[in-house]
Design a protein around this motif. Sequence first.
Motif, PDB file in Angstrom:
ATOM      1  N   LEU A  70      33.782  42.017  49.840  1.00  0.00           N
ATOM      2  CA  LEU A  70      34.424  40.416  49.693  1.00  0.00           C
ATOM      3  C   LEU A  70      33.620  39.922  48.805  1.00  0.00           C
ATOM      4  CD1 LEU A  70      34.788  39.345  53.385  1.00  0.00           C
ATOM      5  CD2 LEU A  70      36.631  40.142  52.033  1.00  0.00           C
ATOM      6  N   ARG A  71      34.582  39.046  48.061  1.00  0.00           N
ATOM      7  CA  ARG A  71      34.004  37.949  47.205  1.00  0.00           C
ATOM      8  C   ARG A  71      34.432  36.580  47.615  1.00  0.00           C
ATOM      9  NH1 ARG A  71      32.383  36.396  42.750  1.00  0.00           N
ATOM     10  NH2 ARG A  71      34.100  35.523  41.430  1.00  0.00           N
ATOM     11  N   GLN A  72      33.614  35.788  47.233  1.00  0.00           N
ATOM     12  CA  GLN A  72      34.224  34.297  47.399  1.00  0.00           C
ATOM     13  C   GLN A  72      35.252  34.045  46.344  1.00  0.00           C
ATOM     14  OE1 GLN A  72      30.616  32.008  47.490  1.00  0.00           O
ATOM     15  NE2 GLN A  72      31.353  30.925  49.282  1.00  0.00           N
ATOM     16  N   SER A  73      36.363  33.485  46.624  1.00  0.00           N
ATOM     17  CA  SER A  73      37.436  33.076  45.837  1.00  0.00           C
ATOM     18  C   SER A  73      37.026  32.074  44.899  1.00  0.00           C
ATOM     19  CB  SER A  73      38.564  32.801  46.589  1.00  0.00           C
ATOM     20  OG  SER A  73      39.045  33.714  47.376  1.00  0.00           O
ATOM     21  N   VAL A  74      36.746  30.869  45.367  1.00  0.00           N
ATOM     22  CA  VAL A  74      36.546  29.946  44.475  1.00  0.00           C
ATOM     23  C   VAL A  74      35.393  29.187  45.004  1.00  0.00           C
ATOM     24  CG1 VAL A  74      37.606  27.773  43.277  1.00  0.00           C
ATOM     25  CG2 VAL A  74      38.955  29.323  44.525  1.00  0.00           C
ATOM     26  N   LYS A  75      34.499  28.750  43.748  1.00  0.00           N
ATOM     27  CA  LYS A  75      33.252  27.848  44.061  1.00  0.00           C
ATOM     28  C   LYS A  75      33.130  26.986  45.245  1.00  0.00           C
ATOM     29  CE  LYS A  75      30.245  26.212  40.788  1.00  0.00           C
ATOM     30  NZ  LYS A  75      30.070  25.604  39.250  1.00  0.00           N
ATOM     31  N   LYS A  76      32.211  27.136  46.017  1.00  0.00           N
ATOM     32  CA  LYS A  76      32.365  26.111  47.392  1.00  0.00           C
ATOM     33  C   LYS A  76      33.344  26.281  48.412  1.00  0.00           C
ATOM     34  CE  LYS A  76      29.382  22.973  44.819  1.00  0.00           C
ATOM     35  NZ  LYS A  76      29.522  22.013  44.067  1.00  0.00           N
ATOM     36  N   THR A  77      34.165  27.245  48.218  1.00  0.00           N
ATOM     37  CA  THR A  77      35.060  27.221  49.404  1.00  0.00           C
ATOM     38  C   THR A  77      34.688  28.539  50.251  1.00  0.00           C
ATOM     39  OG1 THR A  77      36.678  28.745  48.546  1.00  0.00           O
ATOM     40  CG2 THR A  77      36.925  26.525  47.786  1.00  0.00           C
ATOM     41  N   GLN A  78      35.160  28.513  51.618  1.00  0.00           N
ATOM     42  CA  GLN A  78      34.804  29.568  52.460  1.00  0.00           C
ATOM     43  C   GLN A  78      35.717  30.823  52.334  1.00  0.00           C
ATOM     44  OE1 GLN A  78      31.859  30.536  53.961  1.00  0.00           O
ATOM     45  NE2 GLN A  78      31.114  28.899  53.027  1.00  0.00           N
ATOM     46  N   HIS A  79      36.587  30.564  51.329  1.00  0.00           N
ATOM     47  CA  HIS A  79      37.529  31.618  51.225  1.00  0.00           C
ATOM     48  C   HIS A  79      37.150  32.909  50.530  1.00  0.00           C
ATOM     49  CE1 HIS A  79      40.980  29.582  52.789  1.00  0.00           C
ATOM     50  NE2 HIS A  79      40.665  28.642  52.268  1.00  0.00           N
ATOM     51  N   ALA A  80      37.562  34.075  51.007  1.00  0.00           N
ATOM     52  CA  ALA A  80      37.248  35.214  50.587  1.00  0.00           C
ATOM     53  C   ALA A  80      38.149  35.940  50.117  1.00  0.00           C
ATOM     54  CB  ALA A  80      36.102  35.805  51.617  1.00  0.00           C
ATOM     55  N   HIS A  81      38.130  36.901  48.925  1.00  0.00           N
ATOM     56  CA  HIS A  81      39.243  37.668  48.939  1.00  0.00           C
ATOM     57  C   HIS A  81      38.602  39.149  48.727  1.00  0.00           C
ATOM     58  CE1 HIS A  81      38.488  37.228  44.349  1.00  0.00           C
ATOM     59  NE2 HIS A  81      38.976  38.752  44.517  1.00  0.00           N
ATOM     60  N   VAL A  82      39.383  40.359  49.010  1.00  0.00           N
ATOM     61  CA  VAL A  82      38.960  41.454  48.996  1.00  0.00           C
ATOM     62  C   VAL A  82      38.879  42.051  47.579  1.00  0.00           C
ATOM     63  CG1 VAL A  82      39.247  43.990  49.947  1.00  0.00           C
ATOM     64  CG2 VAL A  82      39.745  41.982  51.041  1.00  0.00           C
ATOM     65  N   LEU A  83      37.721  42.267  47.059  1.00  0.00           N
ATOM     66  CA  LEU A  83      37.625  42.606  45.507  1.00  0.00           C
ATOM     67  C   LEU A  83      38.296  44.191  45.528  1.00  0.00           C
ATOM     68  CD1 LEU A  83      36.520  41.725  42.844  1.00  0.00           C
ATOM     69  CD2 LEU A  83      34.443  42.554  43.207  1.00  0.00           C
ATOM     70  N   ALA A  84      37.644  44.935  46.501  1.00  0.00           N
ATOM     71  CA  ALA A  84      38.413  46.307  46.303  1.00  0.00           C
ATOM     72  C   ALA A  84      38.034  46.858  47.640  1.00  0.00           C
ATOM     73  CB  ALA A  84      37.546  47.261  45.269  1.00  0.00           C
ATOM     74  N   ALA A  85      38.491  47.935  47.977  1.00  0.00           N
ATOM     75  CA  ALA A  85      38.502  48.699  49.305  1.00  0.00           C
ATOM     76  C   ALA A  85      38.204  50.198  49.130  1.00  0.00           C
ATOM     77  CB  ALA A  85      39.591  48.652  50.109  1.00  0.00           C
ATOM     78  N   ASN A  86      37.493  50.866  49.850  1.00  0.00           N
ATOM     79  CA  ASN A  86      37.270  52.347  50.151  1.00  0.00           C
ATOM     80  C   ASN A  86      36.275  52.669  48.729  1.00  0.00           C
ATOM     81  OD1 ASN A  86      38.833  52.772  52.475  1.00  0.00           O
ATOM     82  ND2 ASN A  86      40.689  52.395  51.278  1.00  0.00           N
ATOM     83  N   ILE A  87      35.150  52.176  48.703  1.00  0.00           N
ATOM     84  CA  ILE A  87      34.324  52.392  47.554  1.00  0.00           C
ATOM     85  C   ILE A  87      33.210  53.096  47.923  1.00  0.00           C
ATOM     86  CG2 ILE A  87      33.162  51.238  45.677  1.00  0.00           C
ATOM     87  CD1 ILE A  87      34.329  48.515  47.353  1.00  0.00           C
ATOM     88  N   ASP A  88      32.919  54.329  47.063  1.00  0.00           N
ATOM     89  CA  ASP A  88      31.521  55.104  47.184  1.00  0.00           C
ATOM     90  C   ASP A  88      30.661  54.477  46.659  1.00  0.00           C
ATOM     91  OD1 ASP A  88      33.380  57.218  48.588  1.00  0.00           O
ATOM     92  OD2 ASP A  88      33.968  57.677  46.638  1.00  0.00           O
ATOM     93  N   LEU A  89      30.601  53.644  45.556  1.00  0.00           N
ATOM     94  CA  LEU A  89      29.445  53.145  44.853  1.00  0.00           C
ATOM     95  C   LEU A  89      29.714  51.939  44.137  1.00  0.00           C
ATOM     96  CD1 LEU A  89      26.485  54.218  43.739  1.00  0.00           C
ATOM     97  CD2 LEU A  89      27.905  55.138  42.035  1.00  0.00           C
ATOM     98  N   ALA A  90      28.731  51.053  44.261  1.00  0.00           N
ATOM     99  CA  ALA A  90      29.008  49.612  43.783  1.00  0.00           C
ATOM    100  C   ALA A  90      28.136  49.572  42.395  1.00  0.00           C
ATOM    101  CB  ALA A  90      28.725  48.532  44.777  1.00  0.00           C
TER     102      ALA A  90
END
Length: 304
Positions: A70-90
Motif C-alpha cells: 500500500l502507498r499513501q495516495s496524496v500527501k497528508k491524507t490517510q487514504h492509501a492505494h494498492v501499488l501492486a499485489a502478489n509481489i515476490d520482491l520489492a
Amino acid sequence: MKGLVMRSTGMWYDVLLEDNRMQSCRVRGKLRLEGFKETNPIAVGDYVDVETEGSEGVITRIHERKNHILRQSVKKTQHAHVLAANIDLAVLVVTMSMPRTSSGFIDRFLVTAESFDVPQALIFNKQDLLTEEDQGLQSELIATYETLGIPCVKISAVHDKLTPVMELLSGKTSLIAGHSGVGKSTMLNKLSPSIQQSVAEISSFSQKGTHTTTFAEMFGVDDKTFVIDTPGIKEWGLIGMKPEELSDNFPEMRNLRAHCKFGYRCLHFNEPKCAVKEAVENGAVALSRYENYLSMLIGEDNRK
Ligand SMILES: Nc1nc2c(ncn2[C@@H]2O[C@H](COP(=O)(O)OP(=O)(O)OP(=O)(O)O)[C@@H](O)[C@H]2O)c(=O)[nH]1
Ligand SMILES: [Mg+2]
Ligand SMILES: [Zn+2]
C-alpha cells in the motif's frame, strides 16, 4: 477464465489471460476483496476471473492475494492505494546523485516492504556518474544493507549488460520503485525487447520532477519473470504503523526488544537499559538505521 492484471488506468484493466491473450477489461458492478473497504480494489498483479462478451472483457472476481504493498495516495491524507499485489520482491532503484536518494528514503521503503512481508533488494544505478565522495557513501550504504541480508546490485543501466539484475529478478514478480529519474524504465527496457517504456530524454535528471512513467504497469520478461514499472515516488509515508510496532520492521532490532528493560513497551528512544541503544553504541546496529528509525518514530521527516 483466469487472468493477471498487467495494467490499470482507472476504468479499464489490461489482463493477461491464461491462454496468453491480452484482454482489455472493465468491472461490472461492485467487487469486494476480503479485508478491503473499497469496492473494486483491483491492482496490478491481481489474479482475476474474466468473462468475455464479444471483444470486451468483464472482471467478475478478484482472487485472494498473497500480499500487497500500500502507498499513501496524496500527501497528508490517510487514504492509501494498492501499488501492486502478489509481489515476490520489492526493488528500490537508488542513485547517489541526479537525483540523490537519501538513506532515510531507502529505509522507509524497506520498512514498508517489510511490514507487508515482501522481501527487498536495492539496485544502485548510474555508477558512471559517481564522484569519489559518492562512491564512499555508496560503499557504506551497501555494507549496511548487505549485513542485513538485502541483496545490493551496482549497475549503469545505460552502459552495462544487466546480467546481475536478471539474476536477481529471474523467476519472480518484482516491484520496481524509486525516485523519478533514477532509471527504472531505462533498466527495464534493456531487460527485454517486449518492454518499451518511455524514458526521460536527456541523460540527466530534471530538477522539475516531471514523471516519465505515469502509472504502474507489469511486463513479462520470460514465462516466470515479471516486473512492475512504477511512476517515480517523491516520498514514502508510513501507513498505519504504530510507534511500538515500528522497530519490528527493522530486522536487526526486532529480536533485541525482548532484552530492553521495558520490553514490548520500549520505543528505544529515551528509555533506560534499552538493548537497541546498546547495540547502536557497540556497532551491532548501524547508526544510520537507528537515526532513520528515530525520525520515522517522531514523524518529522515522514514525508521526505
Ligand atoms: N548517466 C546515466 N544516465 C542514466 C542511467 N540510467 C538512466 N539514465 C538516464 O536517466 C534519465 C531518467 O531515466 P528513466 O528511465 O526515464 O527514469 P525513471 O526512473 O523511469 O523515471 P520516472 O518514470 O519519471 O519515474 C534518462 O535520461 C536516462 O537516460 C545511467 O546508468 N547512467
Ligand atoms: Mg519511468
Ligand atoms: Zn529498547
